[in-house]
Design an enzyme around this catalytic site. Structure first.
Site, mmCIF file in Angstrom:
data_model
loop_
_atom_site.group_PDB
_atom_site.id
_atom_site.type_symbol
_atom_site.label_atom_id
_atom_site.label_comp_id
_atom_site.label_asym_id
_atom_site.label_seq_id
_atom_site.Cartn_x
_atom_site.Cartn_y
_atom_site.Cartn_z
ATOM 1 C CE LYS A 11 -3.950 -2.161 2.380
ATOM 2 N NZ LYS A 11 -4.895 -2.052 3.522
ATOM 3 C CE1 TYR A 51 -9.520 -3.011 0.345
ATOM 4 C CE2 TYR A 51 -8.434 -1.056 -0.518
ATOM 5 C CZ TYR A 51 -8.387 -2.257 0.181
ATOM 6 O OH TYR A 51 -7.190 -2.687 0.729
ATOM 7 C CG ASN A 114 -3.535 -2.220 6.981
ATOM 8 O OD1 ASN A 114 -3.361 -1.849 5.818
ATOM 9 N ND2 ASN A 114 -4.622 -2.862 7.367
ATOM 10 C CG HIS A 117 -5.441 -6.000 -0.374
ATOM 11 N ND1 HIS A 117 -6.678 -5.922 0.218
ATOM 12 C CD2 HIS A 117 -5.544 -6.907 -1.376
ATOM 13 C CE1 HIS A 117 -7.500 -6.765 -0.424
ATOM 14 N NE2 HIS A 117 -6.832 -7.358 -1.396
ATOM 15 C CD GLU A 128 -9.150 -8.658 -3.588
ATOM 16 O OE1 GLU A 128 -8.032 -9.128 -3.269
ATOM 17 O OE2 GLU A 128 -9.974 -8.244 -2.758
HETATM 18 P P1 ATP Z 1 -7.164 -5.754 3.258
HETATM 19 O O1 ATP Z 1 -8.500 -6.025 2.607
HETATM 20 O O2 ATP Z 1 -6.585 -4.406 2.891
HETATM 21 O O3 ATP Z 1 -6.197 -6.885 3.054
HETATM 22 P P2 ATP Z 1 -8.212 -6.663 5.736
HETATM 23 O O4 ATP Z 1 -8.873 -7.723 4.918
HETATM 24 O O5 ATP Z 1 -7.332 -7.083 6.863
HETATM 25 O O6 ATP Z 1 -7.364 -5.711 4.833
HETATM 26 P P3 ATP Z 1 -10.685 -5.217 5.656
HETATM 27 O O7 ATP Z 1 -11.715 -5.352 6.709
HETATM 28 O O8 ATP Z 1 -10.901 -5.862 4.328
HETATM 29 O O9 ATP Z 1 -9.289 -5.674 6.299
HETATM 30 O O10 ATP Z 1 -10.442 -3.661 5.455
HETATM 31 C C1 ATP Z 1 -9.827 -3.188 4.273
HETATM 32 C C2 ATP Z 1 -8.884 -2.068 4.650
HETATM 33 O O11 ATP Z 1 -9.647 -0.968 5.133
HETATM 34 C C3 ATP Z 1 -7.929 -2.368 5.806
HETATM 35 O O12 ATP Z 1 -6.778 -3.067 5.415
HETATM 36 C C4 ATP Z 1 -7.590 -0.990 6.292
HETATM 37 O O13 ATP Z 1 -6.633 -0.349 5.430
HETATM 38 C C5 ATP Z 1 -8.935 -0.296 6.156
HETATM 39 N N1 ATP Z 1 -9.727 -0.398 7.400
HETATM 40 C C6 ATP Z 1 -10.326 -1.500 7.895
HETATM 41 N N2 ATP Z 1 -10.972 -1.242 9.042
HETATM 42 C C7 ATP Z 1 -10.779 0.084 9.270
HETATM 43 C C8 ATP Z 1 -11.195 0.978 10.296
HETATM 44 N N3 ATP Z 1 -11.954 0.573 11.316
HETATM 45 N N4 ATP Z 1 -10.796 2.266 10.196
HETATM 46 C C9 ATP Z 1 -10.038 2.695 9.161
HETATM 47 N N5 ATP Z 1 -9.613 1.902 8.160
HETATM 48 C C10 ATP Z 1 -9.974 0.612 8.208
HETATM 49 MG MG MG Z 2 -9.981 -7.274 3.191
#
Ligand code: ATP
Ligand code: MG
Length: 139
Positions: A11, A51, A114, A117, A128
């Protein structure tokens, strides 16, 4: 078990902090084969499309601003059990909750910034991978 593929993104926060090489090293050390890769900057509309599953979430606008804020490195990864394996290598979404030694624990800034992805299931991995790579890049 058969080989599986997943979609990984380094990211903008991680690319911007010069962590691309460190994360690629961890991908190789974990035993993934890199099938395809590209460096690009997502438009806001592309980030929204990628997303779309999160469009009702309160963090959607911030997330898509963030994902379009700078360059990303996109990778198609292959391994046995690649989807779960890559999520284990990344660690939990919130770096504060991530296990020691994971990418998000060591390099994540907060729950949004974080570092990486990873696809979360076979159907999302298929969507994806095709979102970023034409089929001839995945042969
Ligand atoms: P990713 O899909 O990016 O691999 P993930 O599957 O661990 O991450 P998801 O729940 O799919 O988590 O959320 C997608 C992304 O949205 C997260 O990686 C993070 O960057 C962001 N995100 C998730 N939860 C929050 C939150 N509560 N506040 C802000 N950003 C969030
Ligand atoms: Mg995710």
């Amino acid at each position: 078990m058969a080989k599986e593929r997943t979609l990984a993104i380094i990211k903008p926060d991680a690319v911007g902090r010069g962590l691309t090489g460190e994360i690629l090293k961890r991908i190789h050390e974990a035993g993934f084969q890199v099938i395809a890769t590209k460096s690009m900057r997502l438009s806001k509309a592309e980030a929204e499309g990628f997303y779309a599953v999160h469009r009702q979430r309160p963090f959607f606008a911030d997330l898509t601003d963030f994902m379009s804020s700078g360059k990303v490195v996109v990778l198609a990864l292959e391994a046995e059990n690649a989807i779960a394996k890559w999520r284990d290598t990344m660690g939990a979404t919130d770096p504060a909750q991530a296990a020691p030694g994971t990418i998000r624990k060591e390099f994540g800034v907060n729950i949004q910034n974080n570092c990486t992805h990873g696809s979360d299931a076979p159907d999302t991995a298929a969507f994806e991978l095709s979102f970023f790579f034409p089929s001839h890049d995945l042969l």
